[in-house]
Design a protein around this motif. Structure first.
Motif, PDB file in Angstrom:
ATOM      1  N   LYS A  68       6.177  92.279  20.514  1.00 33.42           N
ATOM      2  CA  LYS A  68       6.810  93.675  19.826  1.00 33.42           C
ATOM      3  C   LYS A  68       5.711  93.620  18.338  1.00 33.42           C
ATOM      4  O   LYS A  68       5.761  95.319  18.180  1.00 33.42           O
ATOM      5  CB  LYS A  68       7.890  93.305  18.489  1.00 33.42           C
ATOM      6  CG  LYS A  68       8.993  93.198  19.542  1.00 33.42           C
ATOM      7  CD  LYS A  68      10.397  92.198  18.907  1.00 33.42           C
ATOM      8  CE  LYS A  68      11.145  92.655  20.034  1.00 33.42           C
ATOM      9  NZ  LYS A  68      12.813  91.799  18.305  1.00 33.42           N
ATOM     10  N   GLY A  69       4.998  93.330  18.212  1.00 33.67           N
ATOM     11  CA  GLY A  69       4.236  93.804  17.291  1.00 33.67           C
ATOM     12  C   GLY A  69       2.618  94.540  17.857  1.00 33.67           C
ATOM     13  O   GLY A  69       2.424  95.545  17.589  1.00 33.67           O
ATOM     14  N   ASN A  70       2.739  94.971  19.469  1.00 35.12           N
ATOM     15  CA  ASN A  70       1.557  95.517  19.734  1.00 35.12           C
ATOM     16  C   ASN A  70       2.090  96.720  19.660  1.00 35.12           C
ATOM     17  O   ASN A  70       2.118  97.498  19.705  1.00 35.12           O
ATOM     18  CB  ASN A  70       1.173  94.890  21.100  1.00 35.12           C
ATOM     19  CG  ASN A  70       0.408  95.965  21.766  1.00 35.12           C
ATOM     20  OD1 ASN A  70      -1.061  96.321  21.219  1.00 35.12           O
ATOM     21  ND2 ASN A  70       0.555  95.834  23.016  1.00 35.12           N
ATOM     22  N   ILE A  71       3.335  96.500  20.604  1.00 34.17           N
ATOM     23  CA  ILE A  71       4.236  98.406  20.773  1.00 34.17           C
ATOM     24  C   ILE A  71       4.374  98.738  19.423  1.00 34.17           C
ATOM     25  O   ILE A  71       3.671  99.966  19.376  1.00 34.17           O
ATOM     26  CB  ILE A  71       5.686  97.624  21.221  1.00 34.17           C
ATOM     27  CG1 ILE A  71       5.275  97.175  22.620  1.00 34.17           C
ATOM     28  CG2 ILE A  71       6.466  99.724  21.550  1.00 34.17           C
ATOM     29  CD1 ILE A  71       4.937  98.441  23.979  1.00 34.17           C
ATOM     30  N   ALA A  72       4.207  98.344  17.998  1.00 36.94           N
ATOM     31  CA  ALA A  72       4.374  98.375  17.176  1.00 36.94           C
ATOM     32  C   ALA A  72       3.261  99.129  16.687  1.00 36.94           C
ATOM     33  O   ALA A  72       3.151 100.297  15.651  1.00 36.94           O
ATOM     34  CB  ALA A  72       5.173  98.173  16.115  1.00 36.94           C
ATOM     35  N   LYS A  73       2.371  98.484  17.034  1.00 37.16           N
ATOM     36  CA  LYS A  73       1.210  99.559  16.526  1.00 37.16           C
ATOM     37  C   LYS A  73       0.465 100.196  17.067  1.00 37.16           C
ATOM     38  O   LYS A  73       0.074 101.750  16.812  1.00 37.16           O
ATOM     39  CB  LYS A  73       0.132  98.046  16.924  1.00 37.16           C
ATOM     40  CG  LYS A  73      -0.995  98.330  16.117  1.00 37.16           C
ATOM     41  CD  LYS A  73      -2.663  97.207  16.726  1.00 37.16           C
ATOM     42  CE  LYS A  73      -3.851  97.704  17.638  1.00 37.16           C
ATOM     43  NZ  LYS A  73      -4.503  96.510  17.397  1.00 37.16           N
ATOM     44  N   ILE A  74       0.911 100.801  18.548  1.00 41.33           N
ATOM     45  CA  ILE A  74       0.866 101.644  19.167  1.00 41.33           C
ATOM     46  C   ILE A  74       1.886 102.993  18.643  1.00 41.33           C
ATOM     47  O   ILE A  74       0.797 103.753  18.325  1.00 41.33           O
ATOM     48  CB  ILE A  74       1.074 101.306  21.174  1.00 41.33           C
ATOM     49  CG1 ILE A  74      -0.398 100.278  20.682  1.00 41.33           C
ATOM     50  CG2 ILE A  74       1.190 102.512  21.642  1.00 41.33           C
ATOM     51  CD1 ILE A  74       0.002  99.641  22.510  1.00 41.33           C
ATOM     52  N   LEU A  75       2.914 102.382  18.526  1.00 42.79           N
ATOM     53  CA  LEU A  75       4.163 103.730  18.214  1.00 42.79           C
ATOM     54  C   LEU A  75       3.266 104.114  17.014  1.00 42.79           C
ATOM     55  O   LEU A  75       3.218 105.266  17.368  1.00 42.79           O
ATOM     56  CB  LEU A  75       5.325 102.856  18.396  1.00 42.79           C
ATOM     57  CG  LEU A  75       6.014 102.805  19.394  1.00 42.79           C
ATOM     58  CD1 LEU A  75       7.167 102.073  19.195  1.00 42.79           C
ATOM     59  CD2 LEU A  75       5.616 104.070  20.159  1.00 42.79           C
TER      60      LEU A  75
END
Length: 149
Positions: A68-75
């Protein structure tokens, strides 16, 4: 790879390793070609959002197996750059619905063209549709298995 090494690998490698290999090599190809457009292989998230309007961050986590953290950063990066927008989900105010902006939607045909070139270069054809369909079915079953645990 030399022919002899490839034959040895083919006999002794699990099928899933070949799937992973295809995915990694496609990402490398896309990243090299997308650099011209100032993107990296994470553009797949824009493609997913474009193809699945009002999807959520959790949908991306489930589809791509990223944290979730990686996706949030990219988003956040893509939102700051104006490629996607978040809107509060009226059915669950703690979640967001994701959509591409006009800027994000304009990049999709270019990315699709690069992806089509990849398919042609590696020999994927329309006749391989049944294989693609079967692999999608397997992937969906795998996601459901993981969700149940």
């Amino acid at each position: 790879m030399e022919g002899e090494n490839t034959q040895h690998l083919a006999k002794n490698s699990p099928f899933i390793a070949w799937i992973h290999n295809i995915s990694l090599n496609q990402q490398k190809y896309m990243k090299a070609r997308i650099e011209e457009l100032d993107f990296d292989h994470n553009v797949r998230y824009i493609m997913f959002i474009y193809d699945n309007p009002n999807c959520s961050q959790d949908d991306l986590v489930n589809m791509f197996g990223q944290s979730k953290g990686n996706i949030a950063k990219i988003l956040k990066k893509y939102e700051d750059e104006g490629y996607i927008k978040r809107k509060t989900n009226p059915e669950n105010r703690r979640k967001y619905m994701l959509n591409t902006t006009d800027k994000g939607s304009k990049i999709v045909p270019k990315i699709r063209q690069i992806s089509k070139e990849w398919d042609e270069q590696v020999g994927l054809t329309d006749e391989d549709f049944e294989i693609k369909k079967r692999l999608m079915e397997i992937a969906i079953k795998g996601m459901k298995l993981v969700e149940e645990k």
